[in-house]
Design an enzyme around this catalytic site. Structure first.
Site, PDB file in Angstrom:
ATOM      1  CG  MET A  30      -1.903  -1.211   1.148  1.00 14.47           C
ATOM      2  SD  MET A  30      -3.407  -0.981   2.097  1.00 14.47           S
ATOM      3  CE  MET A  30      -2.735  -0.800   3.736  1.00 14.47           C
ATOM      4  CG  HIS A  37       6.933  -1.995   2.044  1.00 15.62           C
ATOM      5  ND1 HIS A  37       6.862  -0.814   2.746  1.00 15.62           N
ATOM      6  CD2 HIS A  37       5.707  -2.560   2.153  1.00 15.62           C
ATOM      7  CE1 HIS A  37       5.640  -0.667   3.239  1.00 15.62           C
ATOM      8  NE2 HIS A  37       4.919  -1.705   2.904  1.00 15.62           N
ATOM      9  N   GLY A 147       4.716 -10.267   4.094  1.00 18.43           N
ATOM     10  CA  GLY A 147       5.482 -10.156   5.324  1.00 18.43           C
ATOM     11  C   GLY A 147       4.795 -10.862   6.490  1.00 18.43           C
TER      12      GLY A 147
HETATM   13  P1  AMP Z   1       1.526  -2.859   3.477  1.00 15.08           P
HETATM   14  O1  AMP Z   1       2.067  -1.849   2.524  1.00 15.08           O
HETATM   15  O2  AMP Z   1       1.538  -2.433   4.892  1.00 15.08           O
HETATM   16  O3  AMP Z   1       0.213  -3.452   3.025  1.00 15.08           O
HETATM   17  O4  AMP Z   1       2.555  -4.067   3.428  1.00 15.08           O
HETATM   18  C1  AMP Z   1       2.900  -4.690   2.208  1.00 15.08           C
HETATM   19  C2  AMP Z   1       3.647  -5.950   2.523  1.00 15.08           C
HETATM   20  O5  AMP Z   1       4.821  -5.633   3.264  1.00 15.08           O
HETATM   21  C3  AMP Z   1       2.831  -6.905   3.403  1.00 15.08           C
HETATM   22  O6  AMP Z   1       3.033  -8.231   2.950  1.00 15.08           O
HETATM   23  C4  AMP Z   1       3.427  -6.685   4.762  1.00 15.08           C
HETATM   24  O7  AMP Z   1       3.296  -7.792   5.622  1.00 15.08           O
HETATM   25  C5  AMP Z   1       4.875  -6.411   4.428  1.00 15.08           C
HETATM   26  N1  AMP Z   1       5.537  -5.707   5.523  1.00 15.08           N
HETATM   27  C6  AMP Z   1       5.067  -4.612   6.177  1.00 15.08           C
HETATM   28  N2  AMP Z   1       5.908  -4.266   7.177  1.00 15.08           N
HETATM   29  C7  AMP Z   1       6.910  -5.182   7.162  1.00 15.08           C
HETATM   30  C8  AMP Z   1       8.082  -5.384   7.951  1.00 15.08           C
HETATM   31  N3  AMP Z   1       8.371  -4.591   8.983  1.00 15.08           N
HETATM   32  N4  AMP Z   1       8.895  -6.416   7.646  1.00 15.08           N
HETATM   33  C9  AMP Z   1       8.594  -7.233   6.605  1.00 15.08           C
HETATM   34  N5  AMP Z   1       7.510  -7.104   5.825  1.00 15.08           N
HETATM   35  C10 AMP Z   1       6.681  -6.093   6.099  1.00 15.08           C
END
Ligand code: AMP
Length: 280
Positions: A30, A37, A147
């Site tokens: 997102m 990420h 993640g």
């Molecule tokens: P988001 O943009 O928050 O929807 O996250 C996109 C992807 O990045 C999702 O699969 C999350 O689980 C992963 N993600 C977010 N924060 C972290 C983190 N601290 N370490 C590893 N992966 C992450």
């Protein structure tokens, strides 16, 4: 790095690679990108020939309109980071492009969504399932990287793939943390400097519970300790602390097999909702 805003342009581009037998690795996000990420992109780098990252703040997975309005959007900076990290293709569609109309379909994930994030964010996993399903059909990746930070989301996506036979391998990647233990998150940008300092208490609570459980395996004692930890910190509103099976996410009655006990926590700090987990 190619940046596409429309489904048709992205598909045309990726079809060329698919014909050349190249493996497509996909990282859905997102935006408001951070090193967490980028670590998913790094994992994709190792397994795939073409790395595709999507940036889309999906309105249907937000059950709270204020949370959606406050969600950070930093497209220009994101594109710069992705280019530096060696991303090949970015898909950054508008809401209109993704949802010509509001989907009539609703998805339900049974027991997986009656606990934790599913219980506290009604409709959240329906929105996640719909958008991930759409993105899988649009990108048609061989591998998709998620993640562990969103552990329940990984379980929901794996179930979506199994139930609907999506031809994609789901790869779970470890949580990246700040030096003080705070799990990296786009929402951390919305913390005040004071809140940012306190935010590490989620990770502190998780490690406290883990060390107690490793001493005697007493789940009730670990839960009490976490409740006490936050009872002295009124700036946090603890939503849940659960000890669960790392695959099914169902509450555990005892320690699980090695690597299968998940400690999951969510708390509101000021205007920001934080989640974290530890699997051991
Ligand atoms: P988001 O943009 O928050 O929807 O996250 C996109 C992807 O990045 C999702 O699969 C999350 O689980 C992963 N993600 C977010 N924060 C972290 C983190 N601290 N370490 C590893 N992966 C992450």
């Amino acid at each position: 790095m190619y940046v596409f805003e429309t489904i048709i342009a992205l598909k045309q581009h990726l079809d060329q690679h698919r014909k050349g037998d190249q493996r497509i690795g996909f990282v859905p996000t997102m935006g408001a990108l951070h090193e967490g990420h980028l670590s998913l992109l790094q994992a994709a780098q190792e397994q795939s020939d073409i790395r595709v990252c999507s940036i889309f703040v999906n309105p249907t997975q937000f059950n709270n309109p204020d949370d959606l309005a406050r969600y950070p959007r930093t497209l220009d900076a994101d594109l710069k980071l992705l280019e530096e990290a060696g991303c090949d293709v970015v898909f950054a569609p508008s809401v209109q492009e993704m949802y010509i109309s509001q989907p009539l379909l609703t998805l339900s994930f049974g027991d997986l969504e009656t606990v934790m994030e599913g219980a506290f964010r009604p409709g959240h996993f329906n929105g996640v399932g719909i958008v991930v399903g759409k993105l899988f059909n649009i990108v048609q990746p061989h591998y998709a990287y998620f993640g562990q930070k969103d552990l329940q989301q990984v379980a929901v996506v794996k179930r979506l793939v199994r139930d609907l036979s999506f031809p994609v391998d789901i790869v779970r990647c470890p949580i990246l943390r700040e030096p003080d233990g705070l799990a990296m998150s786009s929402r951390n940008r919305n913390l005040t400097p004071d809140e940012r300092q306190q935010a590490t208490e989620l990770y502190n609570a998780l490690t406290l519970a883990q060390s107690l459980l490793q001493e005697d395996g007493d789940l009730a004692r670990a839960k009490d300790a976490v409740a006490n930890h936050f009872a002295q910190k009124p700036q946090f509103q603890l939503e849940y602390f659960e000890i669960a099976n790392a695959d099914t996410l169902q509450p555990a009655e005892q320690l699980q097999a090695p690597g299968m006990t998940a400690l999951c926590i969510a708390a509101q700090l000021g205007k920001v909702r934080l989640i974290d987990n530890l699997v051991f």
